[in-house]
Design a protein around this motif. Structure first.
Motif, short mmCIF file in Angstrom:
data_model
loop_
_atom_site.label_atom_id
_atom_site.label_comp_id
_atom_site.label_asym_id
_atom_site.label_seq_id
_atom_site.Cartn_x
_atom_site.Cartn_y
_atom_site.Cartn_z
N HIS A 17 0.84 -1.21 0.00
CA HIS A 17 0.00 0.00 0.00
C HIS A 17 0.87 1.25 0.00
N VAL A 18 1.86 1.27 0.85
CA VAL A 18 2.73 2.44 0.96
C VAL A 18 3.49 2.67 -0.35
N LEU A 19 3.94 1.60 -1.00
CA LEU A 19 4.61 1.72 -2.29
C LEU A 19 3.68 2.35 -3.33
N ALA A 24 2.39 6.90 -6.59
CA ALA A 24 1.38 7.84 -7.10
C ALA A 24 1.79 9.29 -6.83
N ARG A 25 2.48 9.52 -5.75
CA ARG A 25 2.97 10.88 -5.47
C ARG A 25 4.10 11.26 -6.42
N ARG A 26 5.01 10.32 -6.69
CA ARG A 26 6.15 10.61 -7.56
C ARG A 26 5.74 10.70 -9.03
N TRP A 27 4.78 9.86 -9.43
CA TRP A 27 4.34 9.80 -10.82
C TRP A 27 2.83 9.96 -10.87
N TYR A 43 5.31 -5.72 -3.89
CA TYR A 43 5.49 -5.13 -5.22
C TYR A 43 4.31 -4.24 -5.55
N ALA A 44 4.51 -3.41 -6.59
CA ALA A 44 3.42 -2.63 -7.18
C ALA A 44 3.79 -2.33 -8.62
N ASP A 45 2.77 -2.28 -9.48
CA ASP A 45 2.95 -2.01 -10.90
C ASP A 45 2.51 -0.59 -11.23
N PHE A 46 3.31 0.08 -12.06
CA PHE A 46 3.03 1.46 -12.46
C PHE A 46 3.19 1.58 -13.98
N GLY A 47 2.37 2.42 -14.59
CA GLY A 47 2.45 2.68 -16.02
C GLY A 47 3.52 3.72 -16.31
N LEU A 113 -5.20 6.56 2.44
CA LEU A 113 -3.96 6.85 3.14
C LEU A 113 -3.58 8.28 2.79
N ASP A 114 -3.82 9.19 3.74
CA ASP A 114 -3.54 10.62 3.57
C ASP A 114 -4.06 11.19 2.26
N GLY A 115 -5.34 10.95 1.98
CA GLY A 115 -5.97 11.53 0.81
C GLY A 115 -5.89 10.67 -0.44
N PHE A 116 -5.07 9.65 -0.45
CA PHE A 116 -4.96 8.75 -1.59
C PHE A 116 -5.92 7.59 -1.37
#
Length: 176
Positions: A17-19, A24-27, A43-47, A113-116
């Motif tokens: 979750h934290v990842l 999402a904050r960085r990208w 793990y987490a997947d990002f586009g 988590l803090d607005g996300f």
């Protein structure tokens, strides 16, 4: 179940979750994909166009540390399927998750988590549980391209993987 086993799984799950939040904050414009536990981490997947290099992964890990050290809100949020479809418009993986969960019930489990806000029907959405995860007990170890296929397209995502340390013995219940 043994307490250390449960603690390990909670930490891995919460770090996924934290990842996602840190990514999402960085990208902020990146598509968000799957996330979860591995046998020894998370793990987490990002586009993203390209996998982040070691320096970028270090910056992402620092953002994860900031999330863990300074969060104010971590709570369960229940949405109707319609609310969830609207909230996650433009996020194909989340839309697929919502569609599956909508078939199972009238509410879609999410966390804030803090607005996300993200989809997750787990039962460990408590600030106390998240505060128990130490911000210096993980390392982002890899980033690689993965493909995600749905009915309409094949998408290229980047899977960022982290490990917990000191390294626990791999569990057999999580996908390697």
């Amino acid at each position: 179940m043994e307490t250390s086993f449960i603690t390990l799984h909670k930490a891995k799950h919460l770090l996924s979750h934290v990842l996602v939040v840190a990514g999402a904050r960085r990208w902020p414009r990146a598509l968000l994909g799957e996330s979860g536990e591995t046998a020894t981490g998370f793990y987490a997947d990002f586009g993203l166009i390209d996998p982040p290099d070691e320096i970028e992964r270090g910056l992402l890990a620092e953002e994860m540390g900031r999330v863990l050290a300074g969060f104010q809100i971590f709570r369960d949020v229940q949405l109707t399927p319609r609310e969830a479809r609207e909230r996650f418009a433009g996020q194909p993986w989340k839309q697929q998750q919502v569609a599956v969960l909508a078939e199972l019930g009238e509410r879609i489990g999410c966390y804030e988590l803090d607005g996300f806000l993200d989809v997750c029907d787990c039962a460990i959405k408590s600030p106390r549980e998240l505060r128990a995860v130490h911000p210096e007990k993980f390392l982002l170890t890899a980033a690689e391209t993965v493909l995600w296929r749905d009915r309409t397209a094949t998408r290229r995502l980047v899977r960022i993987t982290g490990e917990i340390f000191p390294a626990p013995p791999p569990c057999e219940c999580c996908v390697p």
